[in-house]
Design a protein around this motif. Structure first.
Motif, PDB file in Angstrom:
ATOM      1  N   PRO A   9      -2.783   6.580 -13.736  1.00 51.52           N
ATOM      2  CA  PRO A   9      -3.516   5.883 -14.803  1.00 51.52           C
ATOM      3  C   PRO A   9      -4.183   4.609 -14.288  1.00 51.52           C
ATOM      4  N   GLY A  10      -5.233   4.174 -14.990  1.00 54.12           N
ATOM      5  CA  GLY A  10      -5.878   2.910 -14.633  1.00 54.12           C
ATOM      6  C   GLY A  10      -7.384   2.933 -14.657  1.00 54.12           C
ATOM      7  N   GLU A  59       3.746   1.606  -1.297  1.00 53.96           N
ATOM      8  CA  GLU A  59       4.297   1.798  -2.646  1.00 53.96           C
ATOM      9  C   GLU A  59       3.275   2.479  -3.568  1.00 53.96           C
ATOM     10  N   MET A  60       1.986   2.166  -3.328  1.00 53.01           N
ATOM     11  CA  MET A  60       0.910   2.776  -4.124  1.00 53.01           C
ATOM     12  C   MET A  60       0.887   4.297  -3.968  1.00 53.01           C
ATOM     13  N   ALA A  61       1.389   4.782  -2.834  1.00 51.15           N
ATOM     14  CA  ALA A  61       1.314   6.211  -2.538  1.00 51.15           C
ATOM     15  C   ALA A  61       2.531   6.975  -3.038  1.00 51.15           C
ATOM     16  N   LYS A  62       3.449   6.284  -3.708  1.00 53.92           N
ATOM     17  CA  LYS A  62       4.644   6.990  -4.208  1.00 53.92           C
ATOM     18  C   LYS A  62       4.270   7.929  -5.363  1.00 53.92           C
ATOM     19  N   PRO A  73      -1.237   1.378 -15.536  1.00 53.17           N
ATOM     20  CA  PRO A  73      -1.486   1.822 -14.162  1.00 53.17           C
ATOM     21  C   PRO A  73      -0.173   1.788 -13.374  1.00 53.17           C
ATOM     22  N   VAL A  74       0.574   2.879 -13.478  1.00 51.57           N
ATOM     23  CA  VAL A  74       1.931   2.957 -12.943  1.00 51.57           C
ATOM     24  C   VAL A  74       2.003   2.543 -11.468  1.00 51.57           C
ATOM     25  N   SER A  75       1.062   3.053 -10.662  1.00 53.84           N
ATOM     26  CA  SER A  75       1.103   2.760  -9.221  1.00 53.84           C
ATOM     27  C   SER A  75       0.960   1.267  -8.958  1.00 53.84           C
ATOM     28  N   ALA A 103      -3.172   4.574  -0.590  1.00 54.42           N
ATOM     29  CA  ALA A 103      -2.510   3.673   0.356  1.00 54.42           C
ATOM     30  C   ALA A 103      -3.462   3.156   1.428  1.00 54.42           C
ATOM     31  N   LYS A 119       5.447  -5.101  -8.080  1.00 57.29           N
ATOM     32  CA  LYS A 119       6.861  -5.477  -7.956  1.00 57.29           C
ATOM     33  C   LYS A 119       7.196  -5.764  -6.489  1.00 57.29           C
ATOM     34  N   LEU A 128      -2.615  10.566  -3.431  1.00 56.99           N
ATOM     35  CA  LEU A 128      -1.700   9.433  -3.258  1.00 56.99           C
ATOM     36  C   LEU A 128      -1.931   8.756  -1.911  1.00 56.99           C
ATOM     37  N   ARG A 146       4.248  -0.634  -9.938  1.00 60.23           N
ATOM     38  CA  ARG A 146       5.334  -0.563  -8.951  1.00 60.23           C
ATOM     39  C   ARG A 146       4.970  -1.373  -7.717  1.00 60.23           C
ATOM     40  N   ALA A 176      12.855   0.299 -16.057  1.00 55.73           N
ATOM     41  CA  ALA A 176      13.617  -0.542 -15.122  1.00 55.73           C
ATOM     42  C   ALA A 176      12.671  -1.253 -14.157  1.00 55.73           C
ATOM     43  N   LEU A 187       6.365  16.539 -13.032  1.00 54.69           N
ATOM     44  CA  LEU A 187       5.748  15.972 -14.242  1.00 54.69           C
ATOM     45  C   LEU A 187       4.991  17.066 -14.990  1.00 54.69           C
ATOM     46  N   LEU A 224       0.837  -1.206   0.000  1.00 56.71           N
ATOM     47  CA  LEU A 224       0.000   0.000   0.000  1.00 56.71           C
ATOM     48  C   LEU A 224       0.870   1.253   0.000  1.00 56.71           C
ATOM     49  N   ILE A 257       3.866   9.683  -8.860  1.00 53.72           N
ATOM     50  CA  ILE A 257       3.712   9.087 -10.195  1.00 53.72           C
ATOM     51  C   ILE A 257       4.937   9.398 -11.051  1.00 53.72           C
ATOM     52  N   ILE A 258       5.426   8.387 -11.755  1.00 55.10           N
ATOM     53  CA  ILE A 258       6.465   8.648 -12.747  1.00 55.10           C
ATOM     54  C   ILE A 258       5.875   8.397 -14.133  1.00 55.10           C
TER      55      ILE A 258
END
Lengths: 393, 393
Positions: free
Chosen positions: B205-206, A26-29, A250-252, B28, A258, B24, A255, A41, B11, A24, A31-32
């Motif tokens: 996104p998503g 990580e979800m709050a990081k 969906p970037v979040s 979480a 991962k 964000l 990540r 990467a 961004l 969770l 956005i890239i």
């Protein structure tokens, strides 16, 4: 009352399942952007972790949407127009994959050879062997490894052996099996393995994953694309090779997946399977000790289900378990013929759930069943005692 | 180097855009099950906020996937089999909607009447009027309000007036317009308005959103479903009425979108549009002051683009702006005929971006353009000075 103000909640539902705080977080990081080396990467790292979870050397695609999105993409991208699909169902999800081919049948000129086993029973391997012999025009076989609606497991390994001898591709619904029970895409000969993020993968819903073996990759090149765009796996395979996706991902979730995959693999797949199986076996023993009938004749390790005792209301029981104990369990689902809504309940053993959580759930179920039914009088505490004895045994 | 270890990143890309920390944080929060009163309450609240953003009294569906997923769903669910689609394109996204109908053409027996304007130009309203007259078999018109690839705005309000006089439905790609510039679904007579989460909606996104007017809802009932399952809007409309979705939804994104919509509406739509327009006008003035040519002859407020000066490498410039200033901007995209990759750059004015962020971006662009090109010698600081003067004026 919304969950925001509710106190501690325990998700024992077979999807969405509980998500670890690390995931969770990580979800709050921030956005890239997805067209950056940083994202590529992350994506490459995730793809490698997914390969280890699928036990495959082929690409595992990450597709935005639900597990159904990912499965539909596999079904429509891989079938040969004008051919037959062998569709094996014994529950709500198997029936959904049949519905999907029904929707495309006129356009793709396809026919289904359907094998519908009674709900709660595993796919009949002999029947499958027979059907493959009788219908050489079958170009795709769909089967559910762990049928969530009926808590039932089918012998996908044996089915894969049969299908591998033919020209047909096997598309396995591993939505509640990958990461929960042994399933090895390459070694078993599974051409396509599909899962979703919100089950044993310990992520919120929103991503589906499609592992493609060599025969599936070849088929994608042979077959002309049909009536689909987003779901065309050719686009996804092409981008995947460049650590990219064809449409904004969906970037979040990517990540966070991962992080969740790394957690699973750091425990080790074998340890995770053993824990899941232990919880399932001990839960089933607890249900039996309560005098409840299991819904499955071939139980899955990822979810366990039992029939309610006579006269217990599904909605009342689940509300009591939720409001009194913070425990969320699932009811039954209706299919085309079989109607299990209101008749059964299910608890999940997938992902971020352990013996303590399961003990709490079983205790809550026993207490509230006894409170709701005059005729249901188990020896107090028998569910948890049996669970503990079986787990320890 | 991944973004995890990089310092402050900004961004300015036209999707994904920056996401506010409050949003964000919501991502979480612990996962809740989607078949609960708690989720239904969140979903109902989101649906109402979306209606205010779309300025419509019709349902606004929340569909897992990208903006393309949502747009494809609208395209295929609403066209009459055997009819024609008027597809208006002047950039990469308009061309994508044409590609989608190409994929379905044989199955649905449909034909396209294509209007392809040169990139950087608005849709030609007279040409549209003419095409509608010449082809009464047109059952659907697709148009892009703000074409992100070319930073170009078309007059959707006038186009909607024309389409409303016919039996055809207008499907508007509002992916970079809703929440950024005025667009009123009901008042303008837009039958279908589509957007995505990662633009002016300030979310990762998503998720895609589809607003449906009365004529569109009626069409869904009239037309038999075709070769699609997930994307069948009939399923989504049916569930939506019960504050539900047909397939497990991305719960985290849905709760976070609620927070982001509330932020937008608490600023007020008019204030947000004014801010966006101000940033766009001042950025364009800054580009001109730098001696750069704008890419669009009908500029959008949500994204601004300019041609590079002679001899500047797109990848070098964007890397310098990113690595030296933490500013992410976008390059160009290639279409079927037009090739803008390497020739242009774009910055976004959508969502969680203000004058300070934009000033930083313009300063970085000026500095790095000057460093990379011998022949590019603007008066130092002219970009930011012009931006400030235009904003203040």
């Amino acid at each position: 009352m919304t969950t925001d103000v509710a106190f501690k909640q325990r998700l024992l539902t077979p999807g969405p399942t509980a998500v670890p705080p690390q995931v969770l977080e990580e979800m709050a990081k921030p956005i890239i952007h997805h067209r950056t080396k940083a994202f590529q990467a992350i994506f490459a790292e995730l793809s490698e972790l997914l390969q280890r979870l699928f036990v495959t050397s082929g690409p595992v695609l990450s597709i935005a949407g639900s597990g159904t999105t990912a499965y539909e993409a596999a079904q429509v991208s891989l079938i040969r127009p004008g051919s037959k699909a062998l569709t094996i169902a014994g529950g709500k999800f198997g029936e959904r994959w049949q519905d999907i081919y029904d929707a495309y049948a006129p356009s793709l000129g396809i026919e289904q050879v359907r094998i519908n086993t009674p709900w709660g029973h595993a796919a009949d391997v002999d029947q499958i062997e027979q059907a493959l012999k009788e219908h050489p025009e079958i170009s795709v076989v769909t089967v559910v490894h762990s049928e969530t609606s009926t808590a039932t497991c089918s012998d996908v390994r044996r089915i894969a052996e049969l299908v591998q001898k033919t020209d047909a591709l096997l598309i396995v619904d591993g939505i509640t099996s990958v990461g929960a029970m042994p399933v090895e895409q390459d070694a078993w000969g599974i051409d396509v393995l599909v899962t979703g993020s919100q089950k044993a993968m310990m992520l919120p819903p929103g991503l589906g994953f499609v592992g493609l073996g060599e025969r599936a990759l070849r088929r994608l090149e042979e077959v002309q694309p049909g009536p689909y765009y987003n779901l065309d796996l050719r686009k996804w395979v092409k981008s995947h090779a460049k650590n990219d996706v064809p449409f904004t991902p969906p970037v979040s979730l990517i990540r966070a997946q991962k992080v969740a995959c790394a957690m699973i693999l750091s425990d080790g797949l074998e340890a995770v399977h053993k824990r899941t199986r232990g919880l399932a076996e001990a839960s089933r023993a607890a249900f039996k000790a309560l005098g409840l009938d299991l819904v499955s004749h071939s139980p899955s390790d990822s979810v366990s289900g039992a029939y309610y005792p006579e006269g217990v209301s599904d909605s009342e029981l689940r509300a009591a378990v939720r409001d009194g104990h913070g425990v969320h369990i699932a009811g039954g689902q209706d299919g085309r013929g079989d109607k299990w809504k209101g008749r059964i309940f299910r608890i999940s053993h997938m992902g971020y759930v352990d013996a303590e959580d399961t003990r709490v759930a079983l205790g809550a179920i026993e207490t509230e069943l006894a409170a709701l039914s005059d005729s249901f009088n188990p020896e107090p505490g028998v569910a948890v005692r049996t669970f503990d004895a079986t787990l320890g045994g």
